[in-house]
Design a protein around this motif. Structure first.
Motif, PDB file in Angstrom:
ATOM      1  N   HIS A  31       0.842  -1.193   0.000  1.00  0.00           N
ATOM      2  CA  HIS A  31       0.000   0.000   0.000  1.00  0.00           C
ATOM      3  C   HIS A  31       0.882   1.249   0.000  1.00  0.00           C
ATOM      4  O   HIS A  31       0.617   2.235   0.681  1.00  0.00           O
ATOM      5  CB  HIS A  31      -0.928  -0.002   1.226  1.00  0.00           C
ATOM      6  CG  HIS A  31      -1.873  -1.148   1.231  1.00  0.00           C
ATOM      7  ND1 HIS A  31      -1.491  -2.434   1.577  1.00  0.00           N
ATOM      8  CD2 HIS A  31      -3.191  -1.225   0.908  1.00  0.00           C
ATOM      9  CE1 HIS A  31      -2.528  -3.234   1.476  1.00  0.00           C
ATOM     10  NE2 HIS A  31      -3.567  -2.542   1.068  1.00  0.00           N
ATOM     11  N   ASP A  65      -5.490   6.261  -0.208  1.00  0.00           N
ATOM     12  CA  ASP A  65      -4.847   5.421   0.809  1.00  0.00           C
ATOM     13  C   ASP A  65      -3.959   6.230   1.752  1.00  0.00           C
ATOM     14  O   ASP A  65      -3.062   5.677   2.380  1.00  0.00           O
ATOM     15  CB  ASP A  65      -3.988   4.338   0.132  1.00  0.00           C
ATOM     16  CG  ASP A  65      -4.696   2.998   0.057  1.00  0.00           C
ATOM     17  OD1 ASP A  65      -5.800   2.860   0.621  1.00  0.00           O
ATOM     18  OD2 ASP A  65      -4.144   2.072  -0.569  1.00  0.00           O
ATOM     19  N   ASP A  68      -4.933   4.550   5.404  1.00  0.00           N
ATOM     20  CA  ASP A  68      -5.785   3.373   5.207  1.00  0.00           C
ATOM     21  C   ASP A  68      -6.243   2.811   6.558  1.00  0.00           C
ATOM     22  O   ASP A  68      -5.449   2.656   7.486  1.00  0.00           O
ATOM     23  CB  ASP A  68      -4.989   2.306   4.447  1.00  0.00           C
ATOM     24  CG  ASP A  68      -5.861   1.177   3.934  1.00  0.00           C
ATOM     25  OD1 ASP A  68      -6.595   0.579   4.750  1.00  0.00           O
ATOM     26  OD2 ASP A  68      -5.813   0.892   2.727  1.00  0.00           O
ATOM     27  N   LYS A  70      -6.855  -0.076   7.417  1.00  0.00           N
ATOM     28  CA  LYS A  70      -6.211  -1.345   7.793  1.00  0.00           C
ATOM     29  C   LYS A  70      -5.019  -1.129   8.709  1.00  0.00           C
ATOM     30  O   LYS A  70      -4.616  -2.028   9.434  1.00  0.00           O
ATOM     31  CB  LYS A  70      -5.760  -2.095   6.531  1.00  0.00           C
ATOM     32  CG  LYS A  70      -6.895  -2.639   5.688  1.00  0.00           C
ATOM     33  CD  LYS A  70      -6.405  -3.541   4.577  1.00  0.00           C
ATOM     34  CE  LYS A  70      -5.764  -2.762   3.462  1.00  0.00           C
ATOM     35  NZ  LYS A  70      -6.707  -1.866   2.761  1.00  0.00           N
ATOM     36  N   SER A 108     -13.189   1.371   0.031  1.00  0.00           N
ATOM     37  CA  SER A 108     -12.671   0.071   0.461  1.00  0.00           C
ATOM     38  C   SER A 108     -13.668  -1.069   0.325  1.00  0.00           C
ATOM     39  O   SER A 108     -14.869  -0.904   0.556  1.00  0.00           O
ATOM     40  CB  SER A 108     -12.210   0.150   1.916  1.00  0.00           C
ATOM     41  OG  SER A 108     -11.102   0.990   2.054  1.00  0.00           O
ATOM     42  N   LYS A 110     -15.260  -4.151   1.920  1.00  0.00           N
ATOM     43  CA  LYS A 110     -15.521  -4.345   3.344  1.00  0.00           C
ATOM     44  C   LYS A 110     -16.068  -5.728   3.680  1.00  0.00           C
ATOM     45  O   LYS A 110     -16.562  -5.958   4.780  1.00  0.00           O
ATOM     46  CB  LYS A 110     -16.474  -3.273   3.855  1.00  0.00           C
ATOM     47  CG  LYS A 110     -15.925  -1.854   3.693  1.00  0.00           C
ATOM     48  CD  LYS A 110     -16.909  -0.805   4.154  1.00  0.00           C
ATOM     49  CE  LYS A 110     -16.317   0.594   4.042  1.00  0.00           C
ATOM     50  NZ  LYS A 110     -16.114   1.011   2.632  1.00  0.00           N
ATOM     51  N   GLN A 127     -12.571   3.870  -7.550  1.00  0.00           N
ATOM     52  CA  GLN A 127     -12.755   2.529  -6.991  1.00  0.00           C
ATOM     53  C   GLN A 127     -12.310   1.462  -7.983  1.00  0.00           C
ATOM     54  O   GLN A 127     -11.613   0.512  -7.621  1.00  0.00           O
ATOM     55  CB  GLN A 127     -14.220   2.322  -6.604  1.00  0.00           C
ATOM     56  CG  GLN A 127     -14.467   1.030  -5.823  1.00  0.00           C
ATOM     57  CD  GLN A 127     -15.905   0.941  -5.356  1.00  0.00           C
ATOM     58  OE1 GLN A 127     -16.833   0.925  -6.166  1.00  0.00           O
ATOM     59  NE2 GLN A 127     -16.102   0.891  -4.054  1.00  0.00           N
ATOM     60  N   LYS A 171     -12.482  -7.309   8.654  1.00  0.00           N
ATOM     61  CA  LYS A 171     -11.249  -6.646   9.095  1.00  0.00           C
ATOM     62  C   LYS A 171     -10.530  -7.442  10.181  1.00  0.00           C
ATOM     63  O   LYS A 171      -9.315  -7.278  10.362  1.00  0.00           O
ATOM     64  CB  LYS A 171     -11.538  -5.223   9.576  1.00  0.00           C
ATOM     65  CG  LYS A 171     -12.223  -5.107  10.920  1.00  0.00           C
ATOM     66  CD  LYS A 171     -12.392  -3.638  11.309  1.00  0.00           C
ATOM     67  CE  LYS A 171     -13.028  -3.492  12.677  1.00  0.00           C
ATOM     68  NZ  LYS A 171     -13.171  -2.072  13.085  1.00  0.00           N
TER      69      LYS A 171
END
Length: 223
Positions: A31, A65, A68, A70, A108, A110, A127, A171
């Motif tokens: 990323h 990003d 992000d 995550k 994102s 999901k 996207q 997640k």
């Protein structure tokens, strides 16, 4: 649609590119700055076939990003917040900032059974651009880079893929890297928004299927 940018808009894009490079360069999970750079180029290419605001597309792609979820405890608000603070400092108009932040908040994946649809053509383009970088040869490389970064097993025949019904389940998944193909990557072809992205995705999807076939062929270590 090709948009003729003002000098101020050109400067904003260049400053945004510098900001992203400074923030993400050298990141090791897939990323990184180069991921953003590819998504930016993907988005500009896709935008040529659509009636859209290219300025929002470019800024959305560059900042998608920037923080992000995550890597921030699953916080979906941090990305739009960081982007807004940066763009406000540059004096970008609210209409553009809102459009960019909506893209970042919604872009994102999901979970396989979680609906995450874009409401604007600009969002759809970004996207698609992001999802194209998640499949094909680059997608395969990024998937294993991320799996290693997170300490996931590469593959375990005893752990089956799950089609997650909530973002929370997705997640918090501890599945293997190969399972991620079935939980996300192989689903993306049918989630593309634009006709151009659908055509590109088809070829990249087929490449991933070929890779997985060869992977299983080699898995047991037999000739």
């Amino acid at each position: 649609m090709i948009m003729n940018y003002t000098e101020t808009q050109k400067e904003v894009i260049l400053k945004t590119l510098d900001f992203v490079k400074e923030t993400l360069y050298g990141e090791g999970s897939g990323h990184d700055y180069w991921h953003v750079y590819r998504v930016w180029n993907n988005a500009k290419s896709l935008a040529q076939s659509e009636l859209c605001n290219n300025y929002i597309v470019e800024l959305g792609a560059l900042l998608h990003d920037i923080a992000d979820h995550k890597f921030h405890g699953g916080d979906l608000t941090i990305g739009p917040r960081v982007a807004r603070e940066f763009l406000e400092k540059l004096g970008v108009e609210e209409e553009v900032i809102s459009g960019v932040c909506e893209i970042i908040a919604t872009i994102s994946f999901k979970g396989a059974k979680v609906v995450s649809e874009m409401s604007t053509i600009e969002g759809m383009i970004v996207q698609d651009a992001d999802r194209l970088d998640a499949i094909g040869a680059i997608g395969i490389a990024r998937t294993f880079a991320y799996g290693g970064h997170k300490g996931h097993e590469m593959y375990n025949p005893g752990i089956k893929p799950k089609l997650h019904e909530t973002f929370e389940a997705y997640k918090n998944s501890k599945g293997t890297t190969v399972n991620h193909f079935y939980e996300k990557l192989l689903l993306l072809k049918d989630l593309m928004n634009t006709e151009t992205a659908k055509k590109v995705a088809k070829k990249r999807h087929e490449y991933m299927e070929e890779f997985l076939s060869q992977f299983y062929h080699e898995w047991d270590g037999t000739m």
